[in-house]
Write a protein that holds these residues in place. Structure first.
Motif, mmCIF file in Angstrom:
data_model
loop_
_atom_site.group_PDB
_atom_site.id
_atom_site.type_symbol
_atom_site.label_atom_id
_atom_site.label_comp_id
_atom_site.label_asym_id
_atom_site.label_seq_id
_atom_site.Cartn_x
_atom_site.Cartn_y
_atom_site.Cartn_z
ATOM 1 N N GLY A 169 0.819 -1.209 0.000
ATOM 2 C CA GLY A 169 0.000 0.000 0.000
ATOM 3 C C GLY A 169 0.850 1.254 0.000
ATOM 4 N N ASP A 170 1.975 1.216 0.735
ATOM 5 C CA ASP A 170 2.889 2.370 0.741
ATOM 6 C C ASP A 170 3.473 2.610 -0.648
ATOM 7 N N VAL A 171 3.774 1.527 -1.371
ATOM 8 C CA VAL A 171 4.291 1.670 -2.732
ATOM 9 C C VAL A 171 3.255 2.347 -3.622
ATOM 10 N N LEU A 172 2.006 1.922 -3.510
ATOM 11 C CA LEU A 172 0.938 2.535 -4.299
ATOM 12 C C LEU A 172 0.822 4.029 -4.016
ATOM 13 N N GLN A 223 -3.381 -10.474 -5.844
ATOM 14 C CA GLN A 223 -2.960 -11.864 -5.667
ATOM 15 C C GLN A 223 -3.115 -12.300 -4.210
ATOM 16 N N ILE A 224 -2.792 -11.416 -3.282
ATOM 17 C CA ILE A 224 -2.959 -11.753 -1.858
ATOM 18 C C ILE A 224 -4.439 -11.989 -1.565
ATOM 19 N N GLY A 225 -5.285 -11.108 -2.079
ATOM 20 C CA GLY A 225 -6.707 -11.380 -2.138
ATOM 21 C C GLY A 225 -7.507 -11.300 -0.861
ATOM 22 N N THR A 226 -6.917 -10.891 0.266
ATOM 23 C CA THR A 226 -7.707 -10.736 1.477
ATOM 24 C C THR A 226 -8.549 -9.464 1.367
ATOM 25 N N GLU A 227 -9.518 -9.333 2.247
ATOM 26 C CA GLU A 227 -10.395 -8.171 2.194
ATOM 27 C C GLU A 227 -9.598 -6.878 2.310
ATOM 28 N N ARG A 228 -8.646 -6.852 3.232
ATOM 29 C CA ARG A 228 -7.834 -5.643 3.431
ATOM 30 C C ARG A 228 -6.989 -5.351 2.195
ATOM 31 N N ALA A 229 -6.407 -6.399 1.604
ATOM 32 C CA ALA A 229 -5.569 -6.206 0.420
ATOM 33 C C ALA A 229 -6.384 -5.656 -0.736
ATOM 34 N N LEU A 230 -7.581 -6.206 -0.932
ATOM 35 C CA LEU A 230 -8.426 -5.752 -2.031
ATOM 36 C C LEU A 230 -8.912 -4.320 -1.811
ATOM 37 N N GLU A 231 -9.248 -4.001 -0.570
ATOM 38 C CA GLU A 231 -9.685 -2.634 -0.259
ATOM 39 C C GLU A 231 -8.565 -1.635 -0.528
ATOM 40 N N THR A 232 -7.334 -2.024 -0.180
ATOM 41 C CA THR A 232 -6.188 -1.139 -0.404
ATOM 42 C C THR A 232 -6.000 -0.875 -1.893
ATOM 43 N N ALA A 233 -6.086 -1.926 -2.698
ATOM 44 C CA ALA A 233 -5.927 -1.752 -4.149
ATOM 45 C C ALA A 233 -7.085 -0.968 -4.746
#
Length: 442
Positions: A390-393, A411-421
């Motif tokens: 997320g920091d990279v984004l 690819q990580i696909g967790t709820e938090r990962a998807l929300e961040t993307a």
């Protein structure tokens, strides 16, 4: 009396005049020194202009401002700083530093920043495509390579059609004809009136697709990629020989190919251990890279410890976590290609122990390494990578790196990962937008 006094005064005048000539021989006043702080201030303001620039006109304005500062700096005389004198140095032997050098360096850096922010332009796309056409016409392709060339150009035509709303379709198969069709599409793209400000995203997307084509052509197989004996084999040179005697030279190579077809690994590993020839070693490694058997781990790991790229790549395909410590030692060593292959292999292995050392490479100076690190984290799938990705984004200045980070979060696909993307659905970069939209749709 008054006449006498006047006469006396007249007599004295030349003497007084003579005495007043001395100031004319005095040294001229020293040249006025410019204030270094004023140049610092003006360069700070120029830096703010560069940072805030959003259009080509903004960048032109910043460039003109820097030209003015540079001209004034050239004409100015600055105070000379006191030199730093070491304990064992004679002050008279130490030259004072150039008072303008620091400002000249800042001007140079600002010009670099301006050039980095400019574009991309349609000309950048056509330059890449012209190079791709030259590659097609000047390379000696294998039969597989010809198919790969046609596939790569066809994929580019499809991408360019989607981006520009055109209908580009490859009809040729032979490289020369493929190159002619690519040249025609390149000319069409060059005539497209895309503005570097208004159509920045379209240009960036086409440039990315052009560079992908260039990369695909580099990967396509030419005859020079093959050993001499392989070239002869593919040309049918050995077909006249009795297959029971030999098919390739040396005959051991024929046996290796048979074992590869049968999936028998042990004889291949015995050959790797027995033959002291680099020629044979390369061929055997090609076979092992295709098969990627677990039994090959020890000998391949030993070769990888010499920082040989192909064994490092094979370790990733084998997928044994025992390789991670060795591969992690290759990170940050200065060899960009080795590090990219290493990061890919660590991602393919997928061991969570590699999350931290891989994540540290998100701060590498080289953007290709940062991008490879982000993708490796996506393959590993450890949720601890969500925050650094997320920091990279948020912070990375290279859109291709940010796009890789968004891909990794998907690819990580967790709820938090998807929300961040998904937060970057309106991003300036089309590639980041695309990944963000994928995250939103899950």
């Amino acid at each position: 009396m008054s006449d006498g006094e006047d006469t006396d005064n007249a007599d004295e005048s030349p003497e007084e005049g003579a005495g007043e000539e001395a100031p004319a021989e005095a040294e001229p006043p020293e040249e006025e020194l410019a204030d270094p702080d004023e140049f610092d201030r003006r360069l700070d303001e120029a830096a703010e202009l560069v940072e805030a620039a959003e259009t080509e006109d903004d960048l032109d304005e910043a460039d003109e401002t820097i030209d003015e500062i540079e001209a004034d700096l050239d004409a100015a005389t600055l105070p000379t700083p006191e030199p730093e004198v070491g304990e064992d140095e004679d002050p008279e032997d130490v030259e004072p530093p150039d008072p303008k050098e620091e400002f000249e360096d800042r001007i140079s850096d600002l010009r670099d920043d301006i050039e980095e922010q400019r574009g991309p332009y349609v000309e950048d796309i056509t330059d890449v495509l012209d190079g791709a056409g030259t590659t097609i016409t000047t390379s000696e392709w294998t039969h597989e390579g010809e198919d790969e060339v046609a596939e790569a150009v066809s994929a580019f035509f499809a991408d360019a059609s989607d981006t520009l709303g055109e209908d580009f379709e490859l009809t040729a198969e032979e490289p020369e004809a493929v190159a002619e069709e690519l040249e025609a599409v390149t000319e069409t793209i060059g005539e497209t009136e895309l503005d570097p400000d208004d159509d920045a995203q379209t240009i960036a997307t086409l440039l990315d697709r052009s560079e992908t084509l260039e990369s695909d052509l580099d990967d396509a197989m030419v005859w020079s990629d093959l050993e001499v004996r392989e070239q002869l084999r593919r040309q049918g040179f050995y077909d006249v020989l009795d297959p029971s005697v030999t098919k390739d030279f040396p005959p051991e190579l024929s046996a290796i190919y048979v074992y590869e077809a049968q999936g028998e690994v042990e004889p291949i590993l015995e050959a790797l251990d027995s033959f002291g020839s680099d020629f044979m070693e390369k061929d055997i490694l090609d076979v092992l890279e295709h098969l990627a058997p677990e039994e090959a781990f020890d000998p391949v790991h030993a070769l990888a410890q010499r920082r040989n790229k192909q064994p490092v790549r094979i370790l990733g395909r084998i997928g044994d976590e025992a390789a991670c410590d060795t591969l992690e030692d290759f990170l940050g060593g200065g060899d960009v290609e080795l590090e990219k292959i290493t990061l890919r292999s660590l991602g393919m292995i997928g061991a969570e122990q590699s999350t931290d050392p891989v994540a540290q490479r998100l701060a590498a100076d080289n953007r290709e390494i940062r991008s490879s690190a982000a993708r490796a984290l996506g393959l590993i799938g450890d949720t601890r990578a969500v925050e650094p990705l997320g920091d990279v984004l948020e912070d990375d200045d290279a859109d291709e790196v940010r796009a890789s980070a968004a891909w990794a979060l998907n690819q990580i696909g967790t709820e938090r990962a998807l929300e961040t993307a998904a937060e970057y659905a309106d991003d300036r970069s089309y590639l980041v937008q695309s990944e963000a939209e994928k995250a939103e749709s899950v």
